[in-house]
Scaffold this motif. Structure first.
Motif, mmCIF file in Angstrom:
data_model
loop_
_atom_site.group_PDB
_atom_site.id
_atom_site.type_symbol
_atom_site.label_atom_id
_atom_site.label_comp_id
_atom_site.label_asym_id
_atom_site.label_seq_id
_atom_site.Cartn_x
_atom_site.Cartn_y
_atom_site.Cartn_z
ATOM 1 N N ALA A 333 0.837 -1.194 0.000
ATOM 2 C CA ALA A 333 0.000 0.000 0.000
ATOM 3 C C ALA A 333 0.870 1.242 0.000
ATOM 4 O O ALA A 333 1.959 1.261 0.578
ATOM 5 N N GLY A 334 0.368 2.288 -0.650
ATOM 6 C CA GLY A 334 1.010 3.588 -0.622
ATOM 7 C C GLY A 334 0.161 4.563 0.174
ATOM 8 O O GLY A 334 -1.015 4.771 -0.127
ATOM 9 N N ASP A 336 -1.338 4.344 2.902
ATOM 10 C CA ASP A 336 -2.597 3.771 3.413
ATOM 11 C C ASP A 336 -3.780 4.189 2.546
ATOM 12 O O ASP A 336 -4.906 4.348 3.040
ATOM 13 N N THR A 337 -3.534 4.317 1.226
ATOM 14 C CA THR A 337 -4.549 4.897 0.349
ATOM 15 C C THR A 337 -4.816 4.057 -0.889
ATOM 16 O O THR A 337 -5.963 3.871 -1.283
ATOM 17 N N VAL A 338 -3.753 3.530 -1.542
ATOM 18 C CA VAL A 338 -3.897 2.764 -2.778
ATOM 19 C C VAL A 338 -3.018 1.513 -2.702
ATOM 20 O O VAL A 338 -2.087 1.432 -1.903
ATOM 21 N N MET A 339 -3.305 0.544 -3.593
ATOM 22 C CA MET A 339 -2.509 -0.669 -3.680
ATOM 23 C C MET A 339 -1.583 -0.634 -4.884
ATOM 24 O O MET A 339 -1.977 -0.235 -5.982
ATOM 25 N N ASN A 340 -0.335 -1.060 -4.639
ATOM 26 C CA ASN A 340 0.715 -1.087 -5.651
ATOM 27 C C ASN A 340 1.328 -2.480 -5.757
ATOM 28 O O ASN A 340 1.116 -3.336 -4.891
ATOM 29 N N VAL A 341 2.127 -2.666 -6.803
ATOM 30 C CA VAL A 341 2.884 -3.906 -6.998
ATOM 31 C C VAL A 341 4.350 -3.553 -7.235
ATOM 32 O O VAL A 341 4.668 -2.595 -7.946
ATOM 33 N N GLY A 342 5.242 -4.334 -6.633
ATOM 34 C CA GLY A 342 6.672 -4.221 -6.892
ATOM 35 C C GLY A 342 7.276 -5.603 -7.025
ATOM 36 O O GLY A 342 6.760 -6.575 -6.451
ATOM 37 N N LEU A 343 8.360 -5.710 -7.775
ATOM 38 C CA LEU A 343 9.045 -6.985 -7.954
ATOM 39 C C LEU A 343 10.423 -6.937 -7.312
ATOM 40 O O LEU A 343 11.134 -5.929 -7.395
ATOM 41 N N ALA A 344 10.784 -8.034 -6.676
ATOM 42 C CA ALA A 344 12.125 -8.238 -6.138
ATOM 43 C C ALA A 344 12.585 -9.627 -6.568
ATOM 44 O O ALA A 344 11.880 -10.331 -7.296
ATOM 45 N N HIS A 345 13.768 -10.032 -6.126
ATOM 46 C CA HIS A 345 14.243 -11.395 -6.384
ATOM 47 C C HIS A 345 14.895 -11.916 -5.117
ATOM 48 O O HIS A 345 15.636 -11.198 -4.442
ATOM 49 N N GLU A 346 14.623 -13.182 -4.805
ATOM 50 C CA GLU A 346 15.097 -13.745 -3.546
ATOM 51 C C GLU A 346 16.620 -13.722 -3.442
ATOM 52 O O GLU A 346 17.163 -13.554 -2.340
ATOM 53 N N ASP A 347 17.338 -13.860 -4.559
ATOM 54 C CA ASP A 347 18.801 -13.836 -4.492
ATOM 55 C C ASP A 347 19.307 -12.464 -4.056
ATOM 56 O O ASP A 347 20.248 -12.354 -3.263
ATOM 57 N N VAL A 348 18.707 -11.408 -4.583
ATOM 58 C CA VAL A 348 19.104 -10.054 -4.214
ATOM 59 C C VAL A 348 18.757 -9.775 -2.759
ATOM 60 O O VAL A 348 19.573 -9.214 -2.003
ATOM 61 N N LEU A 349 17.571 -10.188 -2.328
ATOM 62 C CA LEU A 349 17.156 -9.941 -0.945
ATOM 63 C C LEU A 349 18.046 -10.709 0.034
ATOM 64 O O LEU A 349 18.412 -10.189 1.096
ATOM 65 N N ALA A 350 18.389 -11.944 -0.318
ATOM 66 C CA ALA A 350 19.273 -12.725 0.549
ATOM 67 C C ALA A 350 20.652 -12.088 0.641
ATOM 68 O O ALA A 350 21.270 -12.044 1.712
#
Length: 369
Positions: A333-334, A336-350
């Motif tokens: 959420a942005g 507390d007003t609208v819904m958004n989508v974002g992409l990540a990758h587990e290798d980068v997060l790890a």
């Protein structure tokens, strides 16, 4: 380290340690305008669409979103999409509202007790796939006692019909997520206590504790006395609040936990998204990135000049999905007003957790600047 990621509509890009989350260029994906075009009765018109639980069900992605009605009470609605980013279809009415006599309840519950607990609204649902069902954990607010909130449990197979099981604990609590499988023979959850001592309401919000139960439906949940993640000191981006966000997902690196954190400033309380990895066999063992995944920006709350904005400088996630290629689809959420989508990758997060970690209990950086 970089990884290419693709949105469901063919849009693609690259994530890296510098840009761990790629925002969908067409954000927001779900707004109050879309809901109000379906919920047309005056008492069901909403001001916000935010903090949605997410899950893949059959061939569609499902969002169980929170909306503020114009009267101030929160309800939960349902939207589905074939590609997970566009073409969201909203069900004709809320699927979970403050409890009434006609709702479904587990054996032994008094519907009037549940109705009193939920009289102020239901909020921030997490869809936890556990076993062969969905365990929905959500915040139930009392209408007559300020700051009284109980995390409650409802079970559903289709995210349309829900059986309420009542509060998971008899204490103020928010932001509870469950691991999707038993670990060492028990069910496991992450809990964010609101209070410091008995009788408190409002609390400090500075700890994530782990809890165990033999049966996630009935409990009882045994919550550890000591946190596995803690904040409360600077200069961390999570120095003033911390709490679970989306339910953990299994990766080859560990249980991936996207959480939220707050650092109070002279001009407000910006919410960011953080990431941690829990050991697959012992989730008390945590590696935590000191670098947030996402800071709030104007791109996270694109609305018309005449639209209502609920809380500035907030990104908040209650749900994500992992694809077989390691892509992590974050629904957030942005403001507390609208819904958004974002992409990540587990290798980068790890890699963020491993290379740029902080001690999960003291906040001390585990690398040299």
């Amino acid at each position: 380290m970089t990884r290419e990621v693709q949105f469901g509509d063919g849009t693609s890009g690259v994530v890296s340690l510098n840009t761990p989350v790629l925002r969908y260029p067409k954000n927001p994906v779900l707004t109050a305008h879309q809901v109000n075009s379906v919920w047309q009765e005056p008492h069901l018109q909403v001001m916000t669409v935010h903090n949605a639980g997410a899950v893949a069900l059959a061939d569609r992605t499902v969002l169980l979103f929170r909306s503020h009605l114009r009267c101030g009470v929160s309800v939960l609605g349902l939207a589905t999409s074939a590609d997970g980013v566009s073409g969201w279809e909203v069900r004709p009415r809320p699927v979970l509202s403050p409890a009434t006599k006609g709702d479904q309840y587990a054996a032994g519950l008094d519907w009037q007790d549940i109705a009193e607990i939920e009289s102020g609204g239901v909020e921030d649902a997490r869809i936890n796939p556990v076993g062969d069902t969905f365990a929905v954990t959500y915040s139930a607010y009392h209408a007559g006692i300020r700051n009284r909130v109980r995390v409650s449990l409802a079970l559903t197979d289709d995210l349309i019909a829900f059986t309420r099981h009542g509060p998971m604990l008899d204490r103020d609590m928010r932001n509870v997520v469950l691991f999707p499988e038993r670990i060492d023979g028990r069910y496991v959850g992450l809990f964010r206590p609101n209070d410091i001592t008995a009788g408190d309401t409002g609390g400090a919000y500075t700890q994530i504790r782990i809890g165990y139960a033999e049966d996630f439906r009935t409990g009882p949940w045994e919550i550890a006395d000591e946190p596995i993640m803690r904040t409360g000191a600077g200069p961390s981006a999570f120095s003033d609040k911390i709490g679970p966000g989306a339910p953990p997902v299994r990766t080859r690196h560990g249980w991936l936990n996207v959480f939220h954190g707050v650092r109070t400033t002279m001009d407000g309380n910006p919410y960011v998204l953080g990431v941690a990895l829990h050991d697959l066999d012992d989730p008390r063992i945590v590696r935590m990135s000191s670098i947030p995944l996402l800071f709030p920006s104007r791109a996270d709350c694109r609305v018309a000049d005449t639209d209502y904005v609920h809380v500035p400088n907030v990104v908040f996630s209650c749900g994500l999905a992992r694809r077989p290629d390691g892509t992590i689809v974050i629904y957030y959420a942005g403001n507390d007003t609208v819904m958004n989508v974002g992409l990540a990758h587990e290798d980068v997060l790890a890699e963020l957790c491993q290379r740029y970690g902080q001690d999960p209990l003291t906040g001390r950086l585990l690398y040299d600047l």
